[in-house]
Design a protein around this motif. Structure first.
Motif, PDB file in Angstrom:
ATOM      1  N   VAL A 143       7.876   3.240   1.554  1.00  0.00           N
ATOM      2  CA  VAL A 143       6.483   2.826   1.363  1.00  0.00           C
ATOM      3  C   VAL A 143       6.438   1.648   0.396  1.00  0.00           C
ATOM      4  N   GLU A 179       3.265  -0.054  -0.093  1.00  0.00           N
ATOM      5  CA  GLU A 179       1.966   0.145  -0.742  1.00  0.00           C
ATOM      6  C   GLU A 179       1.281   1.355  -0.134  1.00  0.00           C
ATOM      7  N   GLN A 180       0.858   2.293  -0.966  1.00  0.00           N
ATOM      8  CA  GLN A 180       0.079   3.436  -0.495  1.00  0.00           C
ATOM      9  C   GLN A 180      -1.390   3.018  -0.564  1.00  0.00           C
ATOM     10  N   THR A 201      -4.200   4.348   1.039  1.00  0.00           N
ATOM     11  CA  THR A 201      -5.054   5.524   0.842  1.00  0.00           C
ATOM     12  C   THR A 201      -4.146   6.736   0.953  1.00  0.00           C
ATOM     13  N   PRO A 202      -4.661   7.951   0.753  1.00  0.00           N
ATOM     14  CA  PRO A 202      -3.779   9.119   0.904  1.00  0.00           C
ATOM     15  C   PRO A 202      -3.073   9.197   2.269  1.00  0.00           C
ATOM     16  N   TYR A 203      -3.692   8.688   3.338  1.00  0.00           N
ATOM     17  CA  TYR A 203      -3.106   8.803   4.678  1.00  0.00           C
ATOM     18  C   TYR A 203      -2.561   7.497   5.233  1.00  0.00           C
ATOM     19  N   SER A 209      -0.430   3.859   4.659  1.00  0.00           N
ATOM     20  CA  SER A 209       0.504   3.112   3.812  1.00  0.00           C
ATOM     21  C   SER A 209       1.017   1.885   4.552  1.00  0.00           C
ATOM     22  N   ARG A 243       4.370  -0.408   5.182  1.00  0.00           N
ATOM     23  CA  ARG A 243       5.830  -0.403   5.103  1.00  0.00           C
ATOM     24  C   ARG A 243       6.324  -1.683   5.772  1.00  0.00           C
TER      25      ARG A 243
END
Length: 292
Positions: free
Chosen positions: A10, A12-13, A15-17, A19, A21
């Protein structure tokens, strides 16, 4: 290949769902949600994975894809726009090989939504002399919804060139294709299909010009049915390269044709017309039906 995408580091995340890549040279937006997994590359707004929880991957993706900037991805759902096939250079248009921007996203307990945007620039105007804004919208849940929306003043042809994963092409039948088609394997001759069904004993490349609003892929060996609902379409294309062409394609395994079939929501025989405040649209909804 599907598992490789979701095991990438990952970057950058978001949001919680959601990301970001990277696969090869290409940034990729991944969705890992309790009810669905999906992935879209920023190049081409190209959907490369969709998989409801508990199901096998629905989309086929070549493990010989280069993942190189500017090079088309083999598999998933390429966006062919503003032309389909060899109507211009590059083949199938430029939208699938240019970088798009993630412009909006949302998520809830049931689904994740993404919107990506591509706007005309100096590069596109050398290929096609029109100003445009193109949106690709996705909703990922127990079904997959894709919508292409084109703003500007022009005519275009387009397709959502969907590759579906099947267990064995020899046991695949697609229905709901309608009675008339243009046979691209047979020099563009016109043909008829009394029952609107297609099997794949060898290479098949047909533009069905009177399709029903839903195509049904019966994967008998895989014991799975995939329903493809077409919206705003004039045509549905179905394609399988067969063994000879599959072996000649550098980005496809020699036996890749055995595990894929394309059923494409398209607007080819008549153009999509965008004018002023009236954008053109092309959309598809993909749904699994169990126990073929």
């Amino acid at each position: 290949m599907n598992e490789k995408i979701f095991s990438l580091p990952v970057i950058e995340q978001i949001t919680p769902y959601i990301s970001q890549r990277k696969i090869g040279e290409l940034p990729i937006i991944t969705i890992v949600h309790p009810k669905v997994r999906a992935a879209v590359t920023l190049q081409g707004a190209h959907l490369v994975a969709w998989q409801p929880a508990g199901e096998k991957p629905v989309l086929w993706l070549s493990d010989k894809t280069a993942w190189a900037a500017g090079k088309a991805i083999r598999g998933g759902v390429p966006i062919c726009w503003p032309w389909f096939g060899p109507a211009g250079e590059p083949a199938h248009g430029f939208a699938r090989s240019l970088p798009w921007k993630l412009s909006a996203h949302d998520e809830n307990d049931d689904s994740v939504m993404l919107t990506l945007v591509l706007e005309s620039n100096e590069q596109t105007k050398k290929l096609w002399p029109h100003d445009f804004t193109l949106f690709a919208r996705f909703r990922f849940a127990d079904r997959c919804e894709i919508e292409l929306e084109a703003h500007g003043d022009f005519e275009a042809t387009a397709a959502l060139h969907s590759y579906f994963s099947v267990a064995d092409i020899a046991g695949v039948e697609v229905s709901g294709l309608g009675n008339s088609f243009i046979d691209k394997v047979n020099n563009g001759s016109e043909g008829t299909s009394p029952d609107g069904k297609q099997t794949y004993p060898d290479r098949v490349d047909r533009i069905h010009t009177q399709p029903e609003d839903c195509s049904v892929i019966n994967d008998k060996v895989g014991k799975r049915v995939i329903e493809v609902y077409h919206h705003y379409q004039s045509d549905v294309v179905t394609w399988n390269p067969g063994p000879e062409l599959s072996c000649s394609m550098g980005d496809m395994p020699n036996e890749g044709y055995k595990t894929m079939v394309c059923v494409e929501t398209a607007h080819i025989s008549t153009p999509l017309i965008s004018a002023g405040e009236s954008p053109s649209r092309l959309a598809a909804t993909i749904r699994l039906r169990k126990n073929a």
